[in-house]
Design an enzyme around this catalytic site. Structure first.
Site, short mmCIF file in Angstrom:
data_model
loop_
_atom_site.label_atom_id
_atom_site.label_comp_id
_atom_site.label_asym_id
_atom_site.label_seq_id
_atom_site.Cartn_x
_atom_site.Cartn_y
_atom_site.Cartn_z
N GLY A 196 0.79 -1.24 0.00
CA GLY A 196 0.00 0.00 0.00
C GLY A 196 0.82 1.28 0.00
O GLY A 196 0.28 2.36 -0.22
N HIS A 217 -31.51 19.66 -4.61
CA HIS A 217 -31.64 20.68 -3.57
C HIS A 217 -32.14 20.03 -2.30
O HIS A 217 -33.07 19.23 -2.35
CB HIS A 217 -32.64 21.75 -4.02
CG HIS A 217 -32.95 22.74 -2.94
ND1 HIS A 217 -32.06 23.74 -2.60
CD2 HIS A 217 -34.02 22.87 -2.11
CE1 HIS A 217 -32.58 24.46 -1.61
NE2 HIS A 217 -33.76 23.94 -1.29
P1 FAD Z 1 4.39 5.28 -2.57
O1 FAD Z 1 3.02 5.27 -2.08
O2 FAD Z 1 5.39 6.12 -1.87
O3 FAD Z 1 4.87 3.77 -2.58
C1 FAD Z 1 6.15 3.40 -2.91
C2 FAD Z 1 6.44 2.05 -2.29
O4 FAD Z 1 7.63 1.54 -2.85
C3 FAD Z 1 6.68 2.10 -0.79
O5 FAD Z 1 5.86 1.16 -0.14
C4 FAD Z 1 8.14 1.75 -0.62
O6 FAD Z 1 8.42 1.02 0.55
C5 FAD Z 1 8.37 0.88 -1.84
N1 FAD Z 1 9.77 0.82 -2.28
C6 FAD Z 1 10.60 1.87 -2.51
N2 FAD Z 1 11.79 1.43 -2.99
C7 FAD Z 1 11.69 0.07 -3.05
C8 FAD Z 1 12.58 -0.95 -3.47
N3 FAD Z 1 13.78 -0.67 -3.98
N4 FAD Z 1 12.16 -2.22 -3.38
C9 FAD Z 1 10.92 -2.52 -2.89
N5 FAD Z 1 10.04 -1.60 -2.49
C10 FAD Z 1 10.41 -0.32 -2.59
N6 FAD Z 1 -2.16 11.90 -1.88
C11 FAD Z 1 -3.44 12.03 -2.25
O7 FAD Z 1 -3.76 11.92 -3.44
N7 FAD Z 1 -4.43 12.28 -1.33
C12 FAD Z 1 -4.14 12.42 -0.02
O8 FAD Z 1 -5.04 12.65 0.79
C13 FAD Z 1 -2.79 12.30 0.39
N8 FAD Z 1 -2.46 12.44 1.69
C14 FAD Z 1 -1.17 12.28 2.07
C15 FAD Z 1 -0.85 12.45 3.42
C16 FAD Z 1 0.45 12.31 3.84
C17 FAD Z 1 0.78 12.49 5.31
C18 FAD Z 1 1.46 11.97 2.90
C19 FAD Z 1 2.87 11.77 3.36
C20 FAD Z 1 1.16 11.81 1.57
C21 FAD Z 1 -0.15 11.97 1.13
N9 FAD Z 1 -0.51 11.86 -0.20
C22 FAD Z 1 -1.81 12.02 -0.58
C23 FAD Z 1 0.49 11.57 -1.24
C24 FAD Z 1 0.43 10.08 -1.60
O9 FAD Z 1 0.67 9.31 -0.45
C25 FAD Z 1 1.47 9.76 -2.67
O10 FAD Z 1 1.31 10.64 -3.77
C26 FAD Z 1 1.33 8.33 -3.15
O11 FAD Z 1 1.48 7.43 -2.08
C27 FAD Z 1 2.36 8.03 -4.23
O12 FAD Z 1 2.21 6.73 -4.64
P2 FAD Z 1 3.42 5.88 -5.27
O13 FAD Z 1 2.82 4.57 -5.63
O14 FAD Z 1 4.09 6.67 -6.30
O15 FAD Z 1 4.48 5.70 -4.11
#
Ligand code: FAD
Ligand code: NAD
Length: 466
Positions: free
Chosen positions: A39, A444
């Protein structure tokens, strides 16, 4: 060695959605995640836990401030049970991440737990409890982002913290100093403000949420000040020092005078940086740009033609739904389809209360592009629905092309704006005019009537209820 059509590194909203779509399209798919739960940031330490705490703290604030007026008498010694609030948040996270395990099984996606590292462009070493190697014809990098910091700040993660720690504090801060008046700072700042903390926001730019339409910044600033936030825009932080249980932040204001903030916690929320540590991207011929992002072309393909990248690790907004769209886009591209993403129509939301939501061009962008536009704005307080729920703050603003009437941007502050913005996205996807929206029936009483009224105002200044 196991061999796959597609391997995905990272199981955030970008990675897991890409995996599901690849599997739906008949590809043999693996997903690699270094943490024990799937996740990514969003489900574990981002979107979901922050919204869980926003919801809990909102209930508390309503009880303390609004129940009496609604005619609900409650004991005067109503208290926050922070431990339970954090435990409930964690159970929401656990259920949600467990749901991703289910989806991976349902779609017959192999899950590998461990750090994924390129050996070359078609082989990935996974270092977990054991070391495994897999082969993949195509790989999708979805490794996400981590909190940024300022070079002179030492994050001790106890009192000088990032969002990750702010989601699991064991006490309510007396005075939370927030560095960065962006999305995280304001959302988590509001959680602790509602629970009783004093909250001071220090923002480098001349307004909070500086990338959004300036009208939204102004309205949110006004509302947060009413909620007794201390907002300090145009302040340049120069030092953060921890002394026992105290944190002292020094900043220069607009006039160059030093201002000192003393609190017990300091949340550093100045943005996030792309995360590629341990990925060994070079071994696969994958280039990063000077901001540390994986460089991609219009097909989200990296400098290695069988490797793609999506989500926070590439350019663009760091949003879960943007990452998800890109996950689907890349899966379909690998399958030989011709998908499309309109980045202009990815909405942005701040889940404060009132909520802030935006899609399309801001007034500042339209002015800069020299486009002639007209504006229709309608205040939430003029709606019957707003008076019924006592959510009077905010407005909806519709920006439309002066000649064609096509909607170019919709910006709103108000109750349930996060959900309402979907109407604007649909309208803009279908290239609706302001008049089209103004002629659609809106139930509404609902908050969405403000969209119809703002569209009427943009069409030819004929809002009905103001
Ligand atoms: P991520 O969710 O960061 O997932 C990347 C995954 O890759 C991680 O689990 C990591 O452990 C894994 N990983 C990294 N390198 C490796 C490796 N070499 N090998 C194996 N695994 C690896 N966005 C919204 O749209 N709405 C919101 O309400 C919102 N609220 C947020 C609140 C907070 C406090 C934060 C910090 C962020 C929020 N965001 C929100 C932003 C959102 O979380 C990110 O934009 C989103 O999670 C990005 O998704 P992603 O799949 O690119 O990466
Ligand atoms: P952000 O970019 O939203 O805000 C950072 C703020 O810090 C900006 O206003 C910036 O001007 C300010 N800043 C930068 N350097 C500073 C300095 N030296 N001193 C004072 N202020 C400074 O970043 P964030 O709030 O850390 O969030 C990170 C990412 O996570 C964002 O890209 C956001 O899209 C995503 N996120 C989204 C949501 C949501 O969709 N509701 C919620 C939380 C996080």
């Amino acid at each position: 060695m196991n061999s796959y059509d597609v391997a995905i590194i990272g199981s955030g909203p970008g990675g897991y959605v890409a995996a599901i779509r690849c599997a739906q399209l008949g590809m043999k798919t693996a997903i690699i995640e270094k943490y024990a739960t799937l996740g990514g940031t969003c489900l574990n330490v981002g979107c979901i836990p922050s919204k869980a705490l926003l919801d809990s703290s909102h209930h508390y604030e309503d009880a303390v401030k609004h129940f009496e007026e609604h005619g609900i008498d409650i004991p005067s010694d109503i208290k926050v049970n922070l431990k339970q609030m954090i435990a409930r948040k964690q159970s929401v996270v656990d259920t949600t991440t467990g749901g991703i395990d289910f989806l991976m099984k349902k779609n017959k996606i192999d899950v590998y737990q461990g750090l994924g590292s390129f050996k070359d462009a078609t082989h990935i070493t996974i270092t977990g409890e054991e070391t495994t190697e897999i082969e993949a014809k195509n790989t999708i990098i979805a490794t996400g982002s981590k909190p940024s910091n300022l070079p002179f700040i030492k994050l001790d993660k106890e009192r000088v913290i990032t969002s990750t720690e702010a989601l699991k504090l064991t006490e309510i801060p007396k005075h939370l100093i927030v560095i960065g008046g962006g999305v995280i700072g304001l959302e988590l700042g509001q959680v602790y403000k509602r629970l009783g903390a004093e909250v001071s926001v220090i923002e480098y730019m001349d307004r909070i949420i500086p990338t959004m339409d300036a009208g939204l910044s102004k309205e949110l600033n006004k509302v947060l000040k009413k909620q007794k936030f201390s907002i300090n825009a145009s302040h340049k932080v120069k030092s953060v020092e921890r002394k026992g249980a105290e944190v002292i932040v020094k900043a220069d204001n607009k006039k160059g005078e030093e201002v000192e903030f003393k609190g017990d916690y300091c949340l550093v929320s100045v943005g996030r940086r792309p995360y590629t540590d341990g990925l060994n991207a070079e071994a696969a011929g994958v280039k990063l740009n000077d901001r540390g992002q994986v460089e991609v072309n219009e097909h989200l393909q990296t400098s290695a033609s069988n490797i793609y990248a999506i989500g926070d690790v590439i350019k663009g907004a760091m949003l879960a739904h943007k990452a998800e769209e890109e996950g689907t886009f890349v899966a379909e591209t690998i399958a030989g389809q011709k998908p499309h993403i309109d980045y202009n129509l990815i909405p942005g939301v701040v889940y404060t209360w009132p909520e802030v939501a935006t899609v399309g061009q801001t007034e500042e962008q339209l002015k800069e592009a020299g486009l002639e536009y007209k504006t229709g704005q309608f205040p939430m307080r003029a709606l019957g629905r707003s008076r019924a729920s006592m959510d009077l703050d905010g407005f909806v603003k519709v920006l439309a092309d002066k000649k064609t009437d096509e909607i170019l941007g919709v910006h709103m502050v108000g109750a349930r704006a996060a959900d309402m913005i979907a109407e604007a996205v649909v309208a803009m996807e279908f290239r609706a005019s302001a008049e089209d929206v103004s002629r659609m029936s809106h139930a509404h009483p609902t908050f969405t009537e403000a969209i119809k009224e703002a569209a009427l105002a943009a069409t030819d200044d004929r809002a009905l209820h103001i």
